[in-house]
Design a protein around this motif. Sequence first.
Motif, PDB file in Angstrom:
ATOM      1  N   ARG A 205     -13.758  45.497 -19.746  1.00 16.67           N
ATOM      2  CA  ARG A 205     -14.184  44.693 -18.604  1.00 16.67           C
ATOM      3  C   ARG A 205     -13.347  43.424 -18.483  1.00 16.67           C
ATOM      4  NH1 ARG A 205     -20.131  43.906 -16.213  1.00 16.67           N
ATOM      5  NH2 ARG A 205     -19.871  46.153 -16.408  1.00 16.67           N
ATOM      6  N   SER A 206     -12.998  42.820 -19.625  1.00 24.98           N
ATOM      7  CA  SER A 206     -12.166  41.614 -19.586  1.00 24.98           C
ATOM      8  C   SER A 206     -10.822  41.910 -18.964  1.00 24.98           C
ATOM      9  CB  SER A 206     -11.973  41.060 -21.002  1.00 24.98           C
ATOM     10  OG  SER A 206     -13.203  40.622 -21.546  1.00 24.98           O
ATOM     11  N   LEU A 207     -10.236  43.060 -19.279  1.00 28.24           N
ATOM     12  CA  LEU A 207      -8.947  43.434 -18.700  1.00 28.24           C
ATOM     13  C   LEU A 207      -9.102  43.791 -17.229  1.00 28.24           C
ATOM     14  CD1 LEU A 207      -5.955  44.073 -18.939  1.00 28.24           C
ATOM     15  CD2 LEU A 207      -6.567  46.328 -19.867  1.00 28.24           C
ATOM     16  N   ASP A 208     -10.116  44.582 -16.910  1.00 29.68           N
ATOM     17  CA  ASP A 208     -10.326  45.001 -15.527  1.00 29.68           C
ATOM     18  C   ASP A 208     -10.573  43.822 -14.603  1.00 29.68           C
ATOM     19  OD1 ASP A 208     -10.937  47.200 -13.521  1.00 29.68           O
ATOM     20  OD2 ASP A 208     -12.839  46.120 -13.506  1.00 29.68           O
ATOM     21  N   ARG A 209     -11.288  42.821 -15.072  1.00 26.39           N
ATOM     22  CA  ARG A 209     -11.661  41.686 -14.229  1.00 26.39           C
ATOM     23  C   ARG A 209     -10.859  40.430 -14.511  1.00 26.39           C
ATOM     24  NH1 ARG A 209     -17.917  42.218 -12.369  1.00 26.39           N
ATOM     25  NH2 ARG A 209     -17.874  44.474 -12.033  1.00 26.39           N
ATOM     26  N   LEU A 210      -9.808  40.547 -15.286  1.00 26.65           N
ATOM     27  CA  LEU A 210      -8.959  39.391 -15.551  1.00 26.65           C
ATOM     28  C   LEU A 210      -8.507  38.779 -14.228  1.00 26.65           C
ATOM     29  CD1 LEU A 210      -7.525  37.897 -17.957  1.00 26.65           C
ATOM     30  CD2 LEU A 210      -5.498  39.213 -17.308  1.00 26.65           C
ATOM     31  N   PRO A 211      -8.709  37.485 -14.020  1.00 31.72           N
ATOM     32  CA  PRO A 211      -8.344  36.875 -12.737  1.00 31.72           C
ATOM     33  C   PRO A 211      -6.850  36.583 -12.627  1.00 31.72           C
ATOM     34  CG  PRO A 211      -9.341  35.231 -14.158  1.00 31.72           C
ATOM     35  CD  PRO A 211      -9.434  36.537 -14.897  1.00 31.72           C
TER      36      PRO A 211
ATOM     37  N   ARG B 263     -10.739  41.658  -6.938  1.00 31.64           N
ATOM     38  CA  ARG B 263     -12.156  41.416  -6.664  1.00 31.64           C
ATOM     39  C   ARG B 263     -12.518  41.923  -5.277  1.00 31.64           C
ATOM     40  NH1 ARG B 263     -14.986  38.600  -3.615  1.00 31.64           N
ATOM     41  NH2 ARG B 263     -13.129  37.543  -2.795  1.00 31.64           N
ATOM     42  N   LEU B 264     -11.658  41.682  -4.298  1.00 31.70           N
ATOM     43  CA  LEU B 264     -11.915  42.169  -2.946  1.00 31.70           C
ATOM     44  C   LEU B 264     -12.026  43.698  -2.936  1.00 31.70           C
ATOM     45  CD1 LEU B 264     -12.129  41.876   0.138  1.00 31.70           C
ATOM     46  CD2 LEU B 264      -9.620  41.864   0.212  1.00 31.70           C
ATOM     47  N   VAL B 265     -11.092  44.367  -3.582  1.00 33.92           N
ATOM     48  CA  VAL B 265     -11.122  45.835  -3.625  1.00 33.92           C
ATOM     49  C   VAL B 265     -12.407  46.323  -4.281  1.00 33.92           C
ATOM     50  CG1 VAL B 265     -10.016  47.883  -4.587  1.00 33.92           C
ATOM     51  CG2 VAL B 265      -8.623  46.063  -3.588  1.00 33.92           C
ATOM     52  N   ARG B 266     -12.783  45.702  -5.386  1.00 26.91           N
ATOM     53  CA  ARG B 266     -13.991  46.116  -6.104  1.00 26.91           C
ATOM     54  C   ARG B 266     -15.234  45.948  -5.238  1.00 26.91           C
ATOM     55  NH1 ARG B 266     -13.201  43.178 -10.233  1.00 26.91           N
ATOM     56  NH2 ARG B 266     -14.479  41.387  -9.674  1.00 26.91           N
ATOM     57  N   GLU B 267     -15.334  44.833  -4.551  1.00 24.38           N
ATOM     58  CA  GLU B 267     -16.528  44.577  -3.754  1.00 24.38           C
ATOM     59  C   GLU B 267     -16.588  45.457  -2.508  1.00 24.38           C
ATOM     60  OE1 GLU B 267     -16.919  40.404  -3.034  1.00 24.38           O
ATOM     61  OE2 GLU B 267     -17.259  39.944  -5.162  1.00 24.38           O
ATOM     62  N   VAL B 268     -15.438  45.702  -1.880  1.00 23.09           N
ATOM     63  CA  VAL B 268     -15.431  46.590  -0.712  1.00 23.09           C
ATOM     64  C   VAL B 268     -15.789  48.014  -1.140  1.00 23.09           C
ATOM     65  CG1 VAL B 268     -13.954  47.652   1.036  1.00 23.09           C
ATOM     66  CG2 VAL B 268     -13.839  45.187   0.637  1.00 23.09           C
TER      67      VAL B 268
ATOM     68  N   LEU C 278     -20.903  43.591   4.735  1.00 23.47           N
ATOM     69  CA  LEU C 278     -19.489  43.622   4.345  1.00 23.47           C
ATOM     70  C   LEU C 278     -18.630  42.922   5.391  1.00 23.47           C
ATOM     71  CD1 LEU C 278     -17.298  44.613   2.399  1.00 23.47           C
ATOM     72  CD2 LEU C 278     -17.231  46.753   3.705  1.00 23.47           C
ATOM     73  N   ASP C 279     -18.882  43.192   6.669  1.00 21.34           N
ATOM     74  CA  ASP C 279     -18.117  42.534   7.731  1.00 21.34           C
ATOM     75  C   ASP C 279     -18.309  41.021   7.676  1.00 21.34           C
ATOM     76  OD1 ASP C 279     -17.187  44.945   8.629  1.00 21.34           O
ATOM     77  OD2 ASP C 279     -18.576  45.087  10.329  1.00 21.34           O
ATOM     78  N   HIS C 280     -19.538  40.598   7.460  1.00 19.28           N
ATOM     79  CA  HIS C 280     -19.832  39.158   7.380  1.00 19.28           C
ATOM     80  C   HIS C 280     -19.097  38.529   6.206  1.00 19.28           C
ATOM     81  CE1 HIS C 280     -22.127  35.587   6.128  1.00 19.28           C
ATOM     82  NE2 HIS C 280     -22.391  35.425   7.415  1.00 19.28           N
ATOM     83  N   ASP C 281     -19.163  39.180   5.042  1.00 18.21           N
ATOM     84  CA  ASP C 281     -18.524  38.632   3.850  1.00 18.21           C
ATOM     85  C   ASP C 281     -17.001  38.576   4.004  1.00 18.21           C
ATOM     86  OD1 ASP C 281     -20.999  38.346   2.692  1.00 18.21           O
ATOM     87  OD2 ASP C 281     -20.826  40.113   1.403  1.00 18.21           O
ATOM     88  N   ASN C 282     -16.425  39.628   4.579  1.00  9.10           N
ATOM     89  CA  ASN C 282     -14.972  39.653   4.742  1.00  9.10           C
ATOM     90  C   ASN C 282     -14.503  38.623   5.774  1.00  9.10           C
ATOM     91  OD1 ASN C 282     -14.497  41.556   2.790  1.00  9.10           O
ATOM     92  ND2 ASN C 282     -14.503  43.284   4.207  1.00  9.10           N
ATOM     93  N   ALA C 283     -15.288  38.445   6.833  1.00  9.40           N
ATOM     94  CA  ALA C 283     -14.945  37.416   7.819  1.00  9.40           C
ATOM     95  C   ALA C 283     -15.014  36.033   7.184  1.00  9.40           C
ATOM     96  CB  ALA C 283     -15.878  37.505   9.026  1.00  9.40           C
ATOM     97  N   ALA C 284     -16.038  35.797   6.365  1.00  4.10           N
ATOM     98  CA  ALA C 284     -16.173  34.511   5.679  1.00  4.10           C
ATOM     99  C   ALA C 284     -15.009  34.291   4.719  1.00  4.10           C
ATOM    100  CB  ALA C 284     -17.507  34.452   4.937  1.00  4.10           C
TER     101      ALA C 284
END
Length: 260
Positions: free
Chosen positions: A92-98, A212-217, A226-232
């Motif tokens: 998880r640390s590698l996958d989510r490394l910022p 992070r964007l890819v993971r959340e979408v 999703l549209d609201h979050d992406n617009a924000a």
Amino acid sequence: MPAPLTLTRHGAVARLCLDRPTLHNAFDAALIAELTAALDALAGDASVRVVVLEGRGASFSAGADLNWMRAMASADEGANRDDALALARLMRSLDRLPRPTIARVHGAAFGGGVGLVACCDIAIGVPEAKFGLTESRLGLLPAVISPYVIAAIGSRQARRWFATAEIFDAAEALRIGLLHQVVPADQLDAAIDRQVALLLKAAPFASADAKRLVREVAAATDPDRLDHDNAALIAALRVSPEGQEGLGAFLDKRVPRWVE
């Protein structure tokens, strides 16, 4: 005892090298702990913009160390659970490394080694590299690494490779999505350098936050939300210092300040 991991820095690029060549960079508790600690340190270092994960010797990573497996086979279920959770934290640390990550796959990757490749944002290998999720041969399953491998290759492919434990080559790894690119061994470093250069031309926050964007979408279930979050998100990025610099540089036909 030699350190199982080495960390080198070249400007904004950090290279993490699995350094147990005589054991084909197999995992044990010490390597898992050191790699996790190194990733945590890099996550907090704003001067790091790209992380390359590689191995020394003939293999990228052969998965679990034999002596480690022997010790865990004789341990109770609770100890095995704690041990597996340590590996899960590493993945998880590698996958989510910022920071954007690149796997330099110069040789074989098995078991947890496949998990490391799957957790990286970009994976480039050589034609000679071999891959295998071989746990079922031992009466086990690649449970801890499964979220990342399934995300990389899809559930249909995972059902085959998890069950059969079949070894596959780099061409197949490319076809199913585990690798992004396969290049001759003498061109591997140039291919890695090209990806590093592209990442350093991208805005630091944008390239780091892309995963992070890819993971959340991918996980979204509410299209309106999703549209609201992406617009924000895009609105915030446009008025952020980084967004303003990027847009300004584009309109002024100049190089953004973050390009090295």
